[in-house]
Motif scaffolding. Structure first.
Motif, PDB file in Angstrom:
ATOM      1  N   GLY A  31      -9.346  -0.176 -10.834  1.00  0.00           N
ATOM      2  CA  GLY A  31      -9.983   0.863 -10.023  1.00  0.00           C
ATOM      3  C   GLY A  31      -9.183   2.159 -10.074  1.00  0.00           C
ATOM      4  N   LYS A  32      -9.038   2.808  -8.929  1.00  0.00           N
ATOM      5  CA  LYS A  32      -8.362   4.113  -8.849  1.00  0.00           C
ATOM      6  C   LYS A  32      -6.947   4.036  -9.412  1.00  0.00           C
ATOM      7  CE  LYS A  32      -7.707   8.305  -6.994  1.00  0.00           C
ATOM      8  NZ  LYS A  32      -7.868   9.424  -7.829  1.00  0.00           N
ATOM      9  N   VAL A  33      -6.588   5.057 -10.203  1.00  0.00           N
ATOM     10  CA  VAL A  33      -5.264   5.174 -10.824  1.00  0.00           C
ATOM     11  C   VAL A  33      -4.729   6.570 -10.530  1.00  0.00           C
ATOM     12  CG1 VAL A  33      -4.043   5.247 -13.040  1.00  0.00           C
ATOM     13  CG2 VAL A  33      -5.797   3.516 -12.647  1.00  0.00           C
ATOM     14  N   TRP A  34      -3.426   6.672 -10.266  1.00  0.00           N
ATOM     15  CA  TRP A  34      -2.778   7.938  -9.967  1.00  0.00           C
ATOM     16  C   TRP A  34      -1.636   8.186 -10.933  1.00  0.00           C
ATOM     17  CZ3 TRP A  34      -4.292   4.306  -6.498  1.00  0.00           C
ATOM     18  CH2 TRP A  34      -5.116   4.696  -5.438  1.00  0.00           C
ATOM     19  N   ASN A  35      -1.472   9.437 -11.394  1.00  0.00           N
ATOM     20  CA  ASN A  35      -0.218   9.807 -12.055  1.00  0.00           C
ATOM     21  C   ASN A  35       0.736  10.231 -10.938  1.00  0.00           C
ATOM     22  OD1 ASN A  35      -0.660  12.562 -11.425  1.00  0.00           O
ATOM     23  ND2 ASN A  35      -1.628  12.951 -13.394  1.00  0.00           N
ATOM     24  N   THR A  36       1.932  10.652 -11.282  1.00  0.00           N
ATOM     25  CA  THR A  36       2.933  10.937 -10.247  1.00  0.00           C
ATOM     26  C   THR A  36       2.510  12.066  -9.317  1.00  0.00           C
ATOM     27  OG1 THR A  36       4.694  10.104 -11.665  1.00  0.00           O
ATOM     28  CG2 THR A  36       5.356  11.528  -9.846  1.00  0.00           C
ATOM     29  N   SER A  37       2.004  13.171  -9.862  1.00  0.00           N
ATOM     30  CA  SER A  37       1.619  14.294  -8.997  1.00  0.00           C
ATOM     31  C   SER A  37       0.415  13.929  -8.130  1.00  0.00           C
ATOM     32  CB  SER A  37       1.367  15.559  -9.809  1.00  0.00           C
ATOM     33  OG  SER A  37       0.323  15.376 -10.731  1.00  0.00           O
ATOM     34  N   GLU A  38      -0.525  13.168  -8.658  1.00  0.00           N
ATOM     35  CA  GLU A  38      -1.678  12.730  -7.865  1.00  0.00           C
ATOM     36  C   GLU A  38      -1.233  11.787  -6.747  1.00  0.00           C
ATOM     37  OE1 GLU A  38      -4.953  12.874 -11.494  1.00  0.00           O
ATOM     38  OE2 GLU A  38      -3.846  11.011 -11.105  1.00  0.00           O
ATOM     39  N   LEU A  39      -0.285  10.911  -7.052  1.00  0.00           N
ATOM     40  CA  LEU A  39       0.233  10.003  -6.034  1.00  0.00           C
ATOM     41  C   LEU A  39       0.872  10.803  -4.904  1.00  0.00           C
ATOM     42  CD1 LEU A  39       0.881   6.847  -5.531  1.00  0.00           C
ATOM     43  CD2 LEU A  39       3.195   7.559  -6.090  1.00  0.00           C
ATOM     44  N   GLN A  40       1.647  11.826  -5.241  1.00  0.00           N
ATOM     45  CA  GLN A  40       2.298  12.648  -4.224  1.00  0.00           C
ATOM     46  C   GLN A  40       1.299  13.403  -3.363  1.00  0.00           C
ATOM     47  OE1 GLN A  40       4.833  14.878  -6.883  1.00  0.00           O
ATOM     48  NE2 GLN A  40       6.572  13.502  -6.504  1.00  0.00           N
ATOM     49  N   GLU A  41       0.139  13.730  -3.909  1.00  0.00           N
ATOM     50  CA  GLU A  41      -0.897  14.399  -3.130  1.00  0.00           C
ATOM     51  C   GLU A  41      -1.530  13.450  -2.116  1.00  0.00           C
ATOM     52  OE1 GLU A  41      -3.863  16.240  -5.615  1.00  0.00           O
ATOM     53  OE2 GLU A  41      -2.347  17.251  -6.824  1.00  0.00           O
ATOM     54  N   ASP A  42      -1.737  12.199  -2.519  1.00  0.00           N
ATOM     55  CA  ASP A  42      -2.483  11.243  -1.692  1.00  0.00           C
ATOM     56  C   ASP A  42      -1.616  10.337  -0.837  1.00  0.00           C
ATOM     57  OD1 ASP A  42      -4.781  12.280  -2.810  1.00  0.00           O
ATOM     58  OD2 ASP A  42      -5.198  10.554  -4.086  1.00  0.00           O
ATOM     59  N   PHE A  43      -0.343  10.152  -1.206  1.00  0.00           N
ATOM     60  CA  PHE A  43       0.517   9.187  -0.524  1.00  0.00           C
ATOM     61  C   PHE A  43       1.896   9.762  -0.253  1.00  0.00           C
ATOM     62  CE2 PHE A  43      -2.472   6.607  -2.930  1.00  0.00           C
ATOM     63  CZ  PHE A  43      -2.815   5.596  -2.048  1.00  0.00           C
ATOM     64  N   GLU A  44       2.542   9.196   0.744  1.00  0.00           N
ATOM     65  CA  GLU A  44       3.968   9.399   0.979  1.00  0.00           C
ATOM     66  C   GLU A  44       4.646   8.086   0.605  1.00  0.00           C
ATOM     67  OE1 GLU A  44       7.141   9.875   4.652  1.00  0.00           O
ATOM     68  OE2 GLU A  44       4.999   9.860   5.076  1.00  0.00           O
ATOM     69  N   VAL A  45       5.488   8.108  -0.397  1.00  0.00           N
ATOM     70  CA  VAL A  45       6.183   6.892  -0.819  1.00  0.00           C
ATOM     71  C   VAL A  45       7.337   6.648   0.137  1.00  0.00           C
ATOM     72  CG1 VAL A  45       7.515   5.793  -2.660  1.00  0.00           C
ATOM     73  CG2 VAL A  45       5.499   7.158  -3.222  1.00  0.00           C
ATOM     74  N   VAL A  46       7.403   5.433   0.689  1.00  0.00           N
ATOM     75  CA  VAL A  46       8.442   5.105   1.665  1.00  0.00           C
ATOM     76  C   VAL A  46       9.459   4.110   1.114  1.00  0.00           C
ATOM     77  CG1 VAL A  46       7.051   5.710   3.663  1.00  0.00           C
ATOM     78  CG2 VAL A  46       6.963   3.388   2.791  1.00  0.00           C
TER      79      VAL A  46
END
Length: 81
Positions: A31-46
């Motif tokens: 399903g949905k896939v993110w590159n690094t910049s897209e991940l940073q837009e949608d999520f906060e990595v903890v």
């Protein structure tokens, strides 16, 4: 302190990165896939323990995990907690 998931995670890292998959193939499989910049837009990595990251989705605060491959770096398979 030992990590009971370490051996399993190490094997998953080898499997994921032994045949890195392009974005289209990952999208078909996960399903949905993110590159690094897209991940940073949608999520906060903890946190992370390869091949997983723990992240909080910015849109609703939902925490969960995603898997990632090393190169090309893509994140996929978001699993809410």
């Amino acid at each position: 302190m030992t990590d009971p998931t370490e051996a399993i995670r190490r094997q998953q890292v080898v499997e994921i990165n032994s045949d890195p998959t392009g974005r289209e193939a990952l999208e078909c499989k996960h399903g949905k896939v993110w590159n690094t910049s897209e991940l940073q837009e949608d999520f906060e990595v903890v946190g992370f323990l390869a091949p997983y990251v723990i992240a909080r989705r910015k849109s609703d605060g939902q925490q969960g995990s995603l898997m990632f491959q090393g190169s090309p770096r893509f994140y996929f398979s978001f699993q809410p907690e």
